[in-house]
Motif scaffolding. Sequence first.
Motif, PDB file in Angstrom:
ATOM      1  N   LEU A  33     -16.872  35.242  16.290  1.00 56.71           N
ATOM      2  CA  LEU A  33     -16.571  35.139  17.890  1.00 56.71           C
ATOM      3  C   LEU A  33     -15.095  35.491  17.871  1.00 56.71           C
ATOM      4  N   GLU A  34     -14.655  36.541  18.476  1.00 62.97           N
ATOM      5  CA  GLU A  34     -13.285  36.660  18.593  1.00 62.97           C
ATOM      6  C   GLU A  34     -12.408  36.024  19.783  1.00 62.97           C
ATOM      7  N   SER A  35     -11.357  35.730  19.483  1.00 61.34           N
ATOM      8  CA  SER A  35     -10.532  34.868  20.410  1.00 61.34           C
ATOM      9  C   SER A  35     -10.415  35.431  21.871  1.00 61.34           C
ATOM     10  N   VAL A  36     -10.469  36.674  22.003  1.00 57.52           N
ATOM     11  CA  VAL A  36     -10.324  37.304  23.398  1.00 57.52           C
ATOM     12  C   VAL A  36     -11.685  37.149  24.055  1.00 57.52           C
ATOM     13  N   PRO A  37     -13.040  37.263  23.454  1.00 54.96           N
ATOM     14  CA  PRO A  37     -14.100  37.005  24.173  1.00 54.96           C
ATOM     15  C   PRO A  37     -14.139  35.664  24.345  1.00 54.96           C
ATOM     16  N   ALA A  38     -13.747  34.731  23.374  1.00 56.40           N
ATOM     17  CA  ALA A  38     -13.872  33.362  23.470  1.00 56.40           C
ATOM     18  C   ALA A  38     -13.097  32.850  24.932  1.00 56.40           C
ATOM     19  N   LEU A  39     -11.863  33.308  24.945  1.00 56.97           N
ATOM     20  CA  LEU A  39     -10.971  33.031  26.141  1.00 56.97           C
ATOM     21  C   LEU A  39     -11.647  33.450  27.368  1.00 56.97           C
ATOM     22  N   GLN A  40     -12.487  34.362  27.257  1.00 56.29           N
ATOM     23  CA  GLN A  40     -13.053  34.908  28.625  1.00 56.29           C
ATOM     24  C   GLN A  40     -14.285  34.100  29.036  1.00 56.29           C
ATOM     25  N   ILE A  41     -15.023  33.582  27.927  1.00 60.69           N
ATOM     26  CA  ILE A  41     -16.197  32.885  28.125  1.00 60.69           C
ATOM     27  C   ILE A  41     -15.769  31.569  28.610  1.00 60.69           C
ATOM     28  N   ALA A  42     -14.650  30.988  28.073  1.00 55.52           N
ATOM     29  CA  ALA A  42     -14.137  29.631  28.591  1.00 55.52           C
ATOM     30  C   ALA A  42     -13.415  29.650  29.985  1.00 55.52           C
ATOM     31  N   GLN A  68      -0.155  42.712  16.988  1.00 56.81           N
ATOM     32  CA  GLN A  68      -0.074  41.451  17.154  1.00 56.81           C
ATOM     33  C   GLN A  68       0.188  41.259  18.709  1.00 56.81           C
ATOM     34  N   TYR A  69       1.271  41.749  19.160  1.00 57.89           N
ATOM     35  CA  TYR A  69       1.840  41.561  20.462  1.00 57.89           C
ATOM     36  C   TYR A  69       0.737  42.259  21.408  1.00 57.89           C
ATOM     37  N   LEU A  70       0.108  43.484  21.018  1.00 57.26           N
ATOM     38  CA  LEU A  70      -0.865  43.906  21.913  1.00 57.26           C
ATOM     39  C   LEU A  70      -2.007  43.115  21.897  1.00 57.26           C
ATOM     40  N   LYS A  71      -2.363  42.669  21.202  1.00 65.89           N
ATOM     41  CA  LYS A  71      -3.531  41.538  21.159  1.00 65.89           C
ATOM     42  C   LYS A  71      -3.243  40.295  22.087  1.00 65.89           C
ATOM     43  N   GLY A  72      -1.896  40.024  21.688  1.00 65.55           N
ATOM     44  CA  GLY A  72      -1.267  38.790  22.705  1.00 65.55           C
ATOM     45  C   GLY A  72      -1.419  39.156  24.156  1.00 65.55           C
ATOM     46  N   GLN A  73      -1.178  40.590  24.600  1.00 62.18           N
ATOM     47  CA  GLN A  73      -1.270  40.938  26.184  1.00 62.18           C
ATOM     48  C   GLN A  73      -2.713  40.625  26.512  1.00 62.18           C
ATOM     49  N   LYS A  74      -3.460  41.079  25.619  1.00 62.87           N
ATOM     50  CA  LYS A  74      -5.063  40.899  25.776  1.00 62.87           C
ATOM     51  C   LYS A  74      -5.349  39.459  26.068  1.00 62.87           C
ATOM     52  N   LYS A  75      -4.854  38.661  25.314  1.00 60.79           N
ATOM     53  CA  LYS A  75      -5.322  37.181  25.406  1.00 60.79           C
ATOM     54  C   LYS A  75      -4.697  36.604  26.784  1.00 60.79           C
ATOM     55  N   LEU A  76      -3.619  36.837  27.179  1.00 63.82           N
ATOM     56  CA  LEU A  76      -3.138  36.800  28.391  1.00 63.82           C
ATOM     57  C   LEU A  76      -3.920  37.220  29.454  1.00 63.82           C
ATOM     58  N   LEU A  77      -4.390  38.481  29.400  1.00 60.59           N
ATOM     59  CA  LEU A  77      -5.435  38.960  30.550  1.00 60.59           C
ATOM     60  C   LEU A  77      -6.716  38.213  30.523  1.00 60.59           C
ATOM     61  N   ALA A  78      -7.025  37.838  29.273  1.00 59.64           N
ATOM     62  CA  ALA A  78      -8.525  37.022  29.073  1.00 59.64           C
ATOM     63  C   ALA A  78      -8.425  35.577  29.697  1.00 59.64           C
ATOM     64  N   GLY A  79      -7.054  35.075  29.803  1.00 62.08           N
ATOM     65  CA  GLY A  79      -7.058  33.706  30.537  1.00 62.08           C
ATOM     66  C   GLY A  79      -6.118  32.595  29.852  1.00 62.08           C
ATOM     67  N   ALA A  80      -5.353  33.153  28.881  1.00 63.95           N
ATOM     68  CA  ALA A  80      -4.736  32.193  27.878  1.00 63.95           C
ATOM     69  C   ALA A  80      -3.577  31.706  28.834  1.00 63.95           C
ATOM     70  N   ASP A  81      -3.346  30.451  28.838  1.00 64.36           N
ATOM     71  CA  ASP A  81      -2.323  29.590  29.916  1.00 64.36           C
ATOM     72  C   ASP A  81      -0.862  29.312  28.818  1.00 64.36           C
ATOM     73  N   PHE A  82      -1.395  29.342  27.352  1.00 69.78           N
ATOM     74  CA  PHE A  82      -0.213  28.966  26.634  1.00 69.78           C
ATOM     75  C   PHE A  82      -0.553  29.577  25.256  1.00 69.78           C
ATOM     76  N   PHE A  83       0.431  29.799  24.482  1.00 66.02           N
ATOM     77  CA  PHE A  83       0.441  30.071  22.853  1.00 66.02           C
ATOM     78  C   PHE A  83       0.865  29.189  22.169  1.00 66.02           C
ATOM     79  N   VAL A 105       4.479  40.172  32.524  1.00 64.50           N
ATOM     80  CA  VAL A 105       4.493  40.115  33.989  1.00 64.50           C
ATOM     81  C   VAL A 105       4.301  38.658  34.342  1.00 64.50           C
ATOM     82  N   ARG A 106       3.740  37.970  33.624  1.00 72.13           N
ATOM     83  CA  ARG A 106       3.684  36.419  34.034  1.00 72.13           C
ATOM     84  C   ARG A 106       3.964  35.802  32.674  1.00 72.13           C
ATOM     85  N   ALA A 363      -4.008  47.167  24.633  1.00 68.96           N
ATOM     86  CA  ALA A 363      -3.378  46.044  25.384  1.00 68.96           C
ATOM     87  C   ALA A 363      -4.078  45.460  26.615  1.00 68.96           C
ATOM     88  N   GLN A 364      -5.130  46.423  27.272  1.00 71.41           N
ATOM     89  CA  GLN A 364      -5.738  46.275  28.271  1.00 71.41           C
ATOM     90  C   GLN A 364      -7.066  46.366  28.559  1.00 71.41           C
TER      91      GLN A 364
END
Length: 393
Positions: A33-42, A68-83, A105-106, A363-364
């Motif tokens: 279960l990847e972190s990006v979909p996991a963030l979206q689900i949560a 790594q940084y491009l995936k970090g942008q995905k995590k932000l889009l998926a809902g991450a509040d902090f790293f 952006v944010r 990234a998107q």
Amino acid sequence: MESMKARGLEQLLLLSGDRLPGHHPDQAPVRYLESVPALQIAREHCPDWLLGAALNPFKYREEEGGAQYLKGQKKLLAGADFFTLQLGFDTAKHIEAQTWMRAQVRMKPMLACVMRLSDKRAAVLQTVPGIVITESMRELLGREQQVSQAYASARSLERLALQIVGLQLMGYAGVHVCGVHTLDELLSLEQAIAEQRESMSSLTDWIERWHASWQMLGAPEVCFVPAIGAWEMGQSNVAATPRERLRYALLSTVHGQFFSRTGWLSRTLGWSMRRPIWKVGVAADALHAVERTVKRPLVGCDTCGSCRLQETLYVCPETCPKGLANGPCGGTQLNRCEFADRECVHSVKYRIAKSANQLPVLAQTLIPCIEAGNRHRSSWPEWFEPKDSTPGR
């Protein structure tokens, strides 16, 4: 998450992708279960929760660092509040990660992972994927241990306190402390942090003191960077190989002809694939076999049932031992997969995307996970089904 709700818990740090014990790539695939979909689900189920994700900036090749940084942008889009960052000691990479976050952006707060590092712990960490412990670091820690256990312990506490003060000066919101297990150790650390803060006036002063804390008479100069790695964010000198560019051009052309859903050839194929005959029984099995026969030699397809090749620059995520589609795990080393038997497929994907001016795709485009029960069937009938027009999907 339901269990957490029942206990009144509302903060979740989502970490996934660690290699399962005993898993080898020549065995049956393990799909994570990847972190990006996991963030979206949560985020979908708990819109008010505080969600965190991981970032590993300690990369020394452009492809793995950029990915790594491009995936970090995905995590932000998926809902991450902090790293929370991977454990690391390279000041330049800590500053680099903050520079990257300030360009978003944010901006979101970041925590740095730190440890009271001993020679024994360093020996163990050298075998942990994604953590960089150089031989010169080991040499110094070993010499300190030879002086005495008390001397080595005092030095490690001083460095930990010093690193925490420096990270605060860099702009980190906090630290995730490892290797401090007793109340006495914690109180000693707090006192050491207070002493360091009182004598520190700027980040420049801190950098000088940080490097001085890693020096010892007679010991070689300590370097935090792998001997053959030197990439820093902003440097860009890699490109796809001629073979990678040709492969991308051919596969994107084939995709445009047969799966674009626009040309007459694609519309004809789409009409055929939407016939009910292909969805069950012998015909469905036959279509599955045909797709696997065609695509496996070309891209390593494992017939996941929901093809994502267009979103992954025609580098099949099924060729990643973990099946990661949204980007790399944190365990790569100098572009090599954590399993060490191949180059990371996401490094290949980065080169192709850069050469084809498609880096924003990495990234998107948030790629959903695939239910295990939907695997090992043809993806073609589903591809041509009318798409869900619900906003956000």
